[in-house]
Scaffold this motif. Structure first.
Motif, PDB file in Angstrom:
ATOM      1  N   TYR A  78      39.057  28.698  36.704  1.00  0.00           N
ATOM      2  CA  TYR A  78      37.721  29.174  37.058  1.00  0.00           C
ATOM      3  C   TYR A  78      36.702  28.700  36.024  1.00  0.00           C
ATOM      4  CZ  TYR A  78      33.718  32.081  38.041  1.00  0.00           C
ATOM      5  OH  TYR A  78      32.444  32.488  38.322  1.00  0.00           O
ATOM      6  N   CYS A 126      33.093  41.921  32.232  1.00  0.00           N
ATOM      7  CA  CYS A 126      34.317  41.839  31.433  1.00  0.00           C
ATOM      8  C   CYS A 126      35.370  42.869  31.854  1.00  0.00           C
ATOM      9  CB  CYS A 126      34.008  41.933  29.946  1.00  0.00           C
ATOM     10  SG  CYS A 126      34.618  40.495  29.059  1.00  0.00           S
ATOM     11  N   THR A 169      34.390  39.967  42.511  1.00  0.00           N
ATOM     12  CA  THR A 169      35.135  39.308  41.436  1.00  0.00           C
ATOM     13  C   THR A 169      34.179  38.798  40.367  1.00  0.00           C
ATOM     14  OG1 THR A 169      36.894  38.677  42.960  1.00  0.00           O
ATOM     15  CG2 THR A 169      36.751  37.437  40.892  1.00  0.00           C
ATOM     16  N   TYR A 174      33.924  39.710  36.397  1.00  0.00           N
ATOM     17  CA  TYR A 174      33.902  38.716  35.312  1.00  0.00           C
ATOM     18  C   TYR A 174      32.710  38.977  34.394  1.00  0.00           C
ATOM     19  CZ  TYR A 174      37.263  35.638  37.793  1.00  0.00           C
ATOM     20  OH  TYR A 174      38.369  35.094  38.406  1.00  0.00           O
ATOM     21  N   GLU A 175      31.529  39.156  34.994  1.00  0.00           N
ATOM     22  CA  GLU A 175      30.319  39.320  34.195  1.00  0.00           C
ATOM     23  C   GLU A 175      30.312  40.606  33.377  1.00  0.00           C
ATOM     24  OE1 GLU A 175      27.093  36.677  36.720  1.00  0.00           O
ATOM     25  OE2 GLU A 175      26.859  38.846  36.681  1.00  0.00           O
ATOM     26  N   ARG A 177      37.358  42.008  34.218  1.00  0.00           N
ATOM     27  CA  ARG A 177      38.411  41.069  34.607  1.00  0.00           C
ATOM     28  C   ARG A 177      38.129  39.754  33.895  1.00  0.00           C
ATOM     29  NH1 ARG A 177      39.957  39.366  40.824  1.00  0.00           N
ATOM     30  NH2 ARG A 177      41.497  37.809  40.246  1.00  0.00           N
ATOM     31  N   ASN A 178      39.160  39.102  33.399  1.00  0.00           N
ATOM     32  CA  ASN A 178      38.984  37.843  32.677  1.00  0.00           C
ATOM     33  C   ASN A 178      39.169  36.663  33.621  1.00  0.00           C
ATOM     34  OD1 ASN A 178      38.637  39.187  30.253  1.00  0.00           O
ATOM     35  ND2 ASN A 178      40.792  39.090  29.739  1.00  0.00           N
ATOM     36  N   PRO A 179      38.202  35.730  33.618  1.00  0.00           N
ATOM     37  CA  PRO A 179      38.368  34.536  34.448  1.00  0.00           C
ATOM     38  C   PRO A 179      39.491  33.667  33.888  1.00  0.00           C
ATOM     39  CG  PRO A 179      36.414  34.335  33.059  1.00  0.00           C
ATOM     40  CD  PRO A 179      36.960  35.715  32.860  1.00  0.00           C
ATOM     41  N   CYS A 189      32.099  36.046  29.300  1.00  0.00           N
ATOM     42  CA  CYS A 189      31.523  36.920  30.331  1.00  0.00           C
ATOM     43  C   CYS A 189      30.012  37.047  30.148  1.00  0.00           C
ATOM     44  CB  CYS A 189      32.164  38.295  30.274  1.00  0.00           C
ATOM     45  SG  CYS A 189      33.918  38.299  30.681  1.00  0.00           S
ATOM     46  N   TYR A 203      36.842  36.072  25.693  1.00  0.00           N
ATOM     47  CA  TYR A 203      36.393  36.527  27.007  1.00  0.00           C
ATOM     48  C   TYR A 203      35.099  37.336  26.987  1.00  0.00           C
ATOM     49  CZ  TYR A 203      40.419  34.543  29.287  1.00  0.00           C
ATOM     50  OH  TYR A 203      41.334  33.660  29.780  1.00  0.00           O
TER      51      TYR A 203
END
Length: 87
Positions: free
Chosen positions: A65, A57, A50, A54-55, A59-61, A23, A19
Motif C-alpha cells: 500500500y 493509526c 480502511t 490508516y490515517e 491500522r497500519n498500511p 499515518c 507508522y
C-alpha cells in the motif's frame, strides 16, 4: 514496478515505529492536495473506512500500500516516511 533505494529500505528496517509518522503524513498529503477521503480511497482502490483507519493509526498500511500510495501521488517512500520538512 518501484525500486526501493538503500536509503528507503533503511527507513523501513531501521527499527523505529514509523507508522505513526506515515499515518500523519498520509493525512497531511491528502489535506495539502485537497483530496477527500472518498476520492483518495477510490484512487487507492480501498474502502474509505480502511483509509480512515490508516490515517488515524488504528491500522497500519502494508508495504504494498505504501509503495502504491507513493507511486499514485508522485512521492518517494522517504517523502512519506520523513514528511514535508524532512524530519
Amino acid at each position: 514496478m518501484i525500486e526501493l533505494s538503500e536509503k528507503d529500505l533503511s527507513l523501513i528496517v531501521g527499527g523505529d515505529n514509523v507508522y505513526p509518522v506515515v499515518c500523519k503524513n498520509m493525512k497531511n498529503i491528502r489535506h495539502q492536495r485537497k483530496i477527500t477521503q472518498q476520492k483518495m480511497a477510490m484512487d487507492m482502490m480501498i474502502d474509505q473506512s480502511t483509509l480512515s483507519k490508516y490515517e488515524s493509526c488504528r491500522r497500519n498500511p502494508d508495504l504494498n500500500y505504501i509503495i502504491h500510495f507513493c507511486s499514485t501521488y508522485g512521492l518517494t517512500v522517504e517523502d512519506l516516511f520523513r514528511g514535508p520538512s524532512g524530519q
